[in-house]
Scaffold this active site. Sequence first.
Site, mmCIF file in Angstrom:
data_model
loop_
_atom_site.group_PDB
_atom_site.id
_atom_site.type_symbol
_atom_site.label_atom_id
_atom_site.label_comp_id
_atom_site.label_asym_id
_atom_site.label_seq_id
_atom_site.Cartn_x
_atom_site.Cartn_y
_atom_site.Cartn_z
ATOM 1 N N SER A 294 6.298 86.002 -32.085
ATOM 2 C CA SER A 294 5.563 86.453 -30.897
ATOM 3 C C SER A 294 5.313 85.335 -29.889
ATOM 4 O O SER A 294 5.272 84.157 -30.230
ATOM 5 C CB SER A 294 4.210 87.022 -31.311
ATOM 6 O OG SER A 294 4.369 88.160 -32.087
ATOM 7 N N SER B 34 2.330 83.133 -38.577
ATOM 8 C CA SER B 34 1.677 83.133 -39.889
ATOM 9 C C SER B 34 2.061 81.874 -40.642
ATOM 10 O O SER B 34 3.208 81.444 -40.642
ATOM 11 C CB SER B 34 2.131 84.330 -40.716
ATOM 12 O OG SER B 34 1.947 85.513 -40.001
ATOM 13 N N GLU C 210 11.627 93.170 -43.384
ATOM 14 C CA GLU C 210 10.181 92.946 -43.384
ATOM 15 C C GLU C 210 9.431 94.251 -43.552
ATOM 16 O O GLU C 210 8.607 94.411 -44.437
ATOM 17 C CB GLU C 210 9.782 92.253 -42.069
ATOM 18 C CG GLU C 210 8.293 92.003 -41.955
ATOM 19 C CD GLU C 210 7.923 91.208 -40.702
ATOM 20 O OE1 GLU C 210 6.831 90.658 -40.690
ATOM 21 O OE2 GLU C 210 8.734 91.153 -39.741
ATOM 22 N N GLU D 66 2.377 101.933 -33.695
ATOM 23 C CA GLU D 66 2.780 102.740 -32.537
ATOM 24 C C GLU D 66 4.282 102.585 -32.289
ATOM 25 O O GLU D 66 4.987 103.565 -32.033
ATOM 26 C CB GLU D 66 1.993 102.307 -31.284
ATOM 27 C CG GLU D 66 0.538 102.748 -31.263
ATOM 28 C CD GLU D 66 -0.368 101.933 -32.187
ATOM 29 O OE1 GLU D 66 0.028 100.813 -32.574
ATOM 30 O OE2 GLU D 66 -1.464 102.406 -32.520
#
Lengths: 385, 385, 342, 342
Positions: free
Chosen positions: B129, B161, B243, B370
């Site tokens: 990201s 992460s 993932e 979403e």
Amino acid sequence: MDLNYTKAQQNFRLEARAWLTAHVPAAPLPHFDATREGFEAHRAWERTMHQGGWSVVSWPEEYGGRGLDLIEWLIFEEEYYRVAAPGRVNQNGICLLAPTLMEFGTAEQKARFLPPMASGEEIWAQAWSEPQAGSDLAHIRATVIQDGDQLVLNGHKIWSSRAAFADWGFGLFRTPGSERHKGMSLVFFPLNAPGVTVNPIRKMDGHIGFAELFLENVRVPAFNRLGDDGQGWHICMATAGFERGLLLRSPARYQQAAAKLAAHYHAQGNDADPALGLEVARAWMNAEAYMLTIYAMSSRLLSGGKIGPEASTNKIFWSELDIHLHRTALALLGARAELTSAAAEAARDHDWLDGYIFSLAGPIYAGSNEIQRNIIAERMLGLPR
Amino acid sequence: MDLNYTKAQQNFRLEARAWLTAHVPAAPLPHFDATREGFEAHRAWERTMHQGGWSVVSWPEEYGGRGLDLIEWLIFEEEYYRVAAPGRVNQNGICLLAPTLMEFGTAEQKARFLPPMASGEEIWAQAWSEPQAGSDLAHIRATVIQDGDQLVLNGHKIWSSRAAFADWGFGLFRTPGSERHKGMSLVFFPLNAPGVTVNPIRKMDGHIGFAELFLENVRVPAFNRLGDDGQGWHICMATAGFERGLLLRSPARYQQAAAKLAAHYHAQGNDADPALGLEVARAWMNAEAYMLTIYAMSSRLLSGGKIGPEASTNKIFWSELDIHLHRTALALLGARAELTSAAAEAARDHDWLDGYIFSLAGPIYAGSNEIQRNIIAERMLGLPR
Amino acid sequence: MDFRFTDDQLMMAETARKLFAATASSAQLRAMLAKEEARDEARWSTIAETGLTMILLPEMAGGLGLGEVDFALTAEAAGYAWLPEPLVESAGIAAPLLAAINPSHELLSNTARSLAIGPAINPYVADADTAAALLLEHQGATYLRHPGEVKLTRQQSLDPFRRLFKVEWEPSGTPLSRDAALWRDALDRGALFAAAQCTGIAQRAIDIAVEYAKTREQFGKPIGSYQAVKHLLANAQVAVQFAKPVIHAAAASCAQRDLFSRARISHAKIIAAEAADLATRASLQVHGAMGYSWEVDVHFLLKRALALSATWGGPGFHRNRVLTRLREAPAGPEYGFARAGV
Amino acid sequence: MDFRFTDDQLMMAETARKLFAATASSAQLRAMLAKEEARDEARWSTIAETGLTMILLPEMAGGLGLGEVDFALTAEAAGYAWLPEPLVESAGIAAPLLAAINPSHELLSNTARSLAIGPAINPYVADADTAAALLLEHQGATYLRHPGEVKLTRQQSLDPFRRLFKVEWEPSGTPLSRDAALWRDALDRGALFAAAQCTGIAQRAIDIAVEYAKTREQFGKPIGSYQAVKHLLANAQVAVQFAKPVIHAAAASCAQRDLFSRARISHAKIIAAEAADLATRASLQVHGAMGYSWEVDVHFLLKRALALSATWGGPGFHRNRVLTRLREAPAGPEYGFARAGV
């Protein structure tokens, strides 16, 4: 804040209770959407109500009402549902059209249309949707052309509630060539006028309930247009506000059903699935929350407030609570839940299955709940379109 | 269809069980996201696992694995969670990057990166990201320029992460001027390389967990690019499939938690809220349904199938079941639910509160739910974009 | 450990699907309803000829000797078609019960005849009047009655294709069997195959909603391009995806007849009924007013789903079986398939 | 029948809101947390000076002599600000309890001091160490203890602003009162004002999500223009809209102290906690990874909501009170406000 009824309100409640107890038919009437007989039985009930002065309690006295305020109207509704009085066959007229007519109509229009509406002499169907315009009402194509002092209507309407048996329809029509929200008119037309074809549509419960209307050069007096040419969308949105917002679904309707449900659950005693206690409590809480919210809103309106986009929150809340309440009842009935009221062993105390099927339409009609959520997000919360 | 384990599978389970029973630390390790000490304790556990030959069971033997198939991997995971063994600090490497590396990497790249990943010597962080590119990954702006046999990286990554303490990062970078899905490369870079600034970010649980990365003219060998220039999006999507689809969340994780939850519920006996029985049963059913679906999918993959958009159904299902399971546990704990594990009277048998907070991230990371629903609707159901 | 279907199983399921698509289309079912026929004899004959009624019968009863997995796929296809004929209750539950008592029973010799079944858990018996015989439970014993020997009172279900009867009868004479375990097995199969039908119903509801959402336009776009519609249907599809493997695993372990297999069946029944409810209501919402009309098929699916969810044990009954399994036997990752944890 | 607030009530609520906005902003609360202060003495003094701690005290105790409706609006504002100081528990619950026993009690004379309260239903006591005294329940009797007289053990809540203590003490000596009804009243007020805080929390969570969704862009559009985001927040707003009137009605009838008023309070507690849960989780989802970070306020709201939902009775406790009311007294449209149906 004072949540006690005044002495006058209490007396009014007792007066309504006395009249209803004396007049409500002992046996349920046949469904008004099922047969002409059922429809006419409900018309007769409207007449009885009118004779007693109870058919349109919130209207001004000159049109057959009692000029009651919203709180008194809620009290009347509570008494009405308390005795499980018949469904109101002229609801489209009394609750949806009449407030609009009172706001936008001329004195002559009110004098012409309101009294026979109050007496049940003229029963009204709505004619909003078209095959290509459901949620997107601005997309309607039916046309109106003025020809001297007459209006000529053409088009194809669908999902017109009550239209199979009703006397009059009201719907949106546009000037040919106009687009979206412009050039629309709200026009009244007799369903037996030359050029009107009424094709009943069966609902999933097998009843007729709505109809498809074909209008071919239907001529009505220009008098039958509410408001000015092109004002239709504005007027219609006002009606939609009433419909979703306040008058379409009385809290009492759900309070009565929730009380029945709770009694049913507690009557099962230790045999009841304890997990259903959760849902029974929820059903009652939902009905009470709806009632309290409507009372709060009515208090606000009485002191001059307006219904805004919170009408959309009402629509979502009552439509979802209705489904939940009936689902819970069906769960309590277990394997007998699937029996229709025609079955010998169907649940007698309440038409839970019919109520469930009816409730399933709630998130669809009067503006789908998806549209209501858009309205809340955009107009209450201010999110971008 | 034969849902019994083979003798060989049973023996493998018992072998794994014996080793884990003998080696899993008696006391829980400090959290790997909380402190450097916790992180290094987990690295040491990776080393122990590797020495026993258990760190990467599904990898080929040449890179430190056992070449096990998916069913055996599931069995291993069941045994791993059965004894509540430590969280896998190198999961980003082992489960996300490694399958991609094995599919798209050169022999030299595999030989360089896989063995130290297997041993925990090099622990990996992901760097997908960017501040302006979360769900919309094609919107990333970080750049890569080839300069001879070196790559020069610039940009700003976020929500990486493990990056606060890890050794290596892998992320997407684009050729300057390229747009959307084109011109991207997947590049590996040491987190201690000159030009890399690591700013830890605190999560809502107070732990560090992820970091923001600033890359200023970071130079790495061209060897560190996986696949060809411009192939990055394609490769990254393959990783996303792994993932979400299969490797990120073992069913055993939820089966273990659900069993604890059920034991907790039944231990309350008649004091338990009967309505919670509904949720306890639901939590167990969800975990079992997830397990069965993953076994069915693994069987299909073993005979040559590919993970398609149903990976998105997995992501939605495990993320929602995880929240539900932990909410149910908190409801059972009642007023003690809010105590953190630091509190004297916190629930000792399972870190329900930590698990709940962790579960809340599930619908967000690895592609928000979403976005997953869009993928299901468009790619499984064929609805228009 | 292999979770795949065999080629034979896939072929049998495909046969059932094609047969139903060809003989039980919406138009064909509506025509049958208009004629007020109890069943379509031609379709029923074809079903029998294809062997679908013989899947679960042992070979010594002239059957195919196959298992619950095979029949579950057929039941799924029957749900997809909302088949009116009593294939599932007769061939999936009643006939195996009779065969377990007496595989040579003459009622099993003519596979075109149907059997009706009346377990204590269901208040009404489906298709009792057209059955060659009724198998009735009384205190765990099995009684056989011909329709003429009992008093049948039709009870109208909301599903116009479901023909329910109240059966009044006396448990006199010698029962066929006193083995109550047979009725536990029947309940397991009943719940399992009701679950399988429910996933078929759910998938059909999604499929027709998807087709409608692709073409119906509002505000200048197909409604299927709106996230509200997409996410509604995606959630329904997720529910179906995670119900099917549970049903298949429940079918595969059905013959275990223990705490574990019964919890699996109950699990399947609960979530498949929920998937059918979710999917049919989503389909209704996507169809809008159109879906609320009799002319669109969604209501048939919704009604069948509602009826099946409370038959062969409702959610409360099956939840208790799940909780009993959790109370009485260990759970955890090592007990997914292995009763002893290995 | 008038469901509107008086001008005085609206003005008092506005005063509270403005005070909290000015003195308890996110930045101010974060600064306080960084300093590890138990409370902000300046803010607490201002709160006391403004009269917010005196709303429910009778005039003979120097208070304003107002009712639960007035305080509910203040509690809502405190929830909106996720106020760390014990305004609600001290001035909303503990002080009225003490005043009911002895309106001249000297502890009531200094409104800047706080009282802590330990009812049997809550395992821990909030802000016990900074309180002037603790009011503790033992078998319905009320005991007063100073913090130094009991053993306090800090129990870390996930909400960093909640300071919980386990209190070990002996119920020796003469209690202040043996009237157990006082504790039923305290529980009612505790549940009611927890509910009011929850709606404030919920509205704040929605408001910050709306602000974020207006500006954050993905795929070239503000995320607030996507239906998935719109509908998530719309549902949360619906929950708030239908919780507030229940809280206000519960506050208005709180003094009835009967089956009806208690069911209304329990109703308020259940749905307000649910609204806060729904809204804070929706807000988290809308914020994406950002919302999961410590830097964005949503987690403070989520944690406070989680803590309040199980304090002063969890959902099971309050559901039972609702079911008791339904079992023991008639329900229906005529019983909305009128206990006797008129």
